[in-house]
Motif scaffolding. Structure first.
Motif, PDB file in Angstrom:
ATOM      1  N   LYS A  43     -10.368  -4.179  -9.018  1.00 43.70           N
ATOM      2  CA  LYS A  43     -10.763  -3.675  -7.702  1.00 43.70           C
ATOM      3  C   LYS A  43     -10.182  -4.554  -6.592  1.00 43.70           C
ATOM      4  O   LYS A  43      -9.740  -4.050  -5.570  1.00 43.70           O
ATOM      5  CB  LYS A  43     -12.277  -3.602  -7.586  1.00 43.70           C
ATOM      6  N   ALA A  44     -10.184  -5.855  -6.817  1.00 46.32           N
ATOM      7  CA  ALA A  44      -9.619  -6.767  -5.829  1.00 46.32           C
ATOM      8  C   ALA A  44      -8.134  -6.475  -5.624  1.00 46.32           C
ATOM      9  O   ALA A  44      -7.643  -6.492  -4.496  1.00 46.32           O
ATOM     10  CB  ALA A  44      -9.826  -8.217  -6.267  1.00 46.32           C
ATOM     11  N   CYS A  47      -7.714  -3.400  -3.608  1.00 49.85           N
ATOM     12  CA  CYS A  47      -8.319  -3.506  -2.277  1.00 49.85           C
ATOM     13  C   CYS A  47      -7.308  -3.949  -1.227  1.00 49.85           C
ATOM     14  O   CYS A  47      -7.176  -3.307  -0.213  1.00 49.85           O
ATOM     15  CB  CYS A  47      -9.497  -4.470  -2.346  1.00 49.85           C
ATOM     16  N   THR A  48      -6.661  -5.064  -1.429  1.00 47.87           N
ATOM     17  CA  THR A  48      -5.675  -5.563  -0.456  1.00 47.87           C
ATOM     18  C   THR A  48      -4.693  -6.504  -1.110  1.00 47.87           C
ATOM     19  O   THR A  48      -4.513  -6.482  -2.310  1.00 47.87           O
ATOM     20  CB  THR A  48      -6.326  -6.339   0.700  1.00 47.87           C
ATOM     21  N   SER A  90      -9.189 -12.398  -0.330  1.00 44.99           N
ATOM     22  CA  SER A  90      -9.438 -11.743   0.951  1.00 44.99           C
ATOM     23  C   SER A  90     -10.943 -11.618   1.177  1.00 44.99           C
ATOM     24  O   SER A  90     -11.665 -11.102   0.340  1.00 44.99           O
ATOM     25  CB  SER A  90      -8.788 -10.363   0.946  1.00 44.99           C
ATOM     26  N   CYS A  93     -12.430  -8.016   0.938  1.00 41.14           N
ATOM     27  CA  CYS A  93     -12.478  -7.534  -0.449  1.00 41.14           C
ATOM     28  C   CYS A  93     -13.523  -8.296  -1.241  1.00 41.14           C
ATOM     29  O   CYS A  93     -14.285  -7.724  -2.001  1.00 41.14           O
ATOM     30  CB  CYS A  93     -11.121  -7.702  -1.121  1.00 41.14           C
TER      31      CYS A  93
END
Length: 110
Positions: A43-44, A47-48, A90, A93
């Motif tokens: 997911k991280a 995310c960005t 981040s 995130c």
């Protein structure tokens, strides 16, 4: 499955990056926790641009990565976090992912 002390150290380094040392130190690392950490890292990544820390998964789209892939990812990311104190995730995130996984991590210890 036996989890090496080094893998546990890396997993805790990742948990510390998301939750801080006090929570990471409380966590009992087991296969369920490793699976959740793998999901958090995926997911991280999407995310960005945490980018340097997390490689793309090699599993086909929609397939759940194996425990071997998860450990490989945890080792790579954990090692970077342990050896590079400046490595950061981040903030946006980290907060969203930490919030969504906290309860599952707590329950997965038992």
């Amino acid at each position: 499955m036996i989890i090496s002390a080094e893998d546990k150290r890396y997993a805790k380094a990742i948990l510390e990056a998301f939750y801080g040392r006090s929570i990471a130190d409380r966590m009992v690392i087991n296969a369920k926790i490793l699976d959740l950490i793998g999901q958090m890292l995926e997911k991280a990544h999407s995310c960005t641009e945490l980018i340097e820390l997390v490689p793309r998964p090699v599993a086909p789209v929609g397939a759940r990565p194996s425990i071997k892939w998860t450990l490989k990812l945890i080792r790579k990311t954990g090692k970077k976090l342990v050896t590079s104190p400046g490595a950061k995730i981040s903030l946006t995130c980290k907060r969203a992912i930490a919030y969504s996984f906290r309860g599952r991590l707590e329950r997965a210890q038992f």
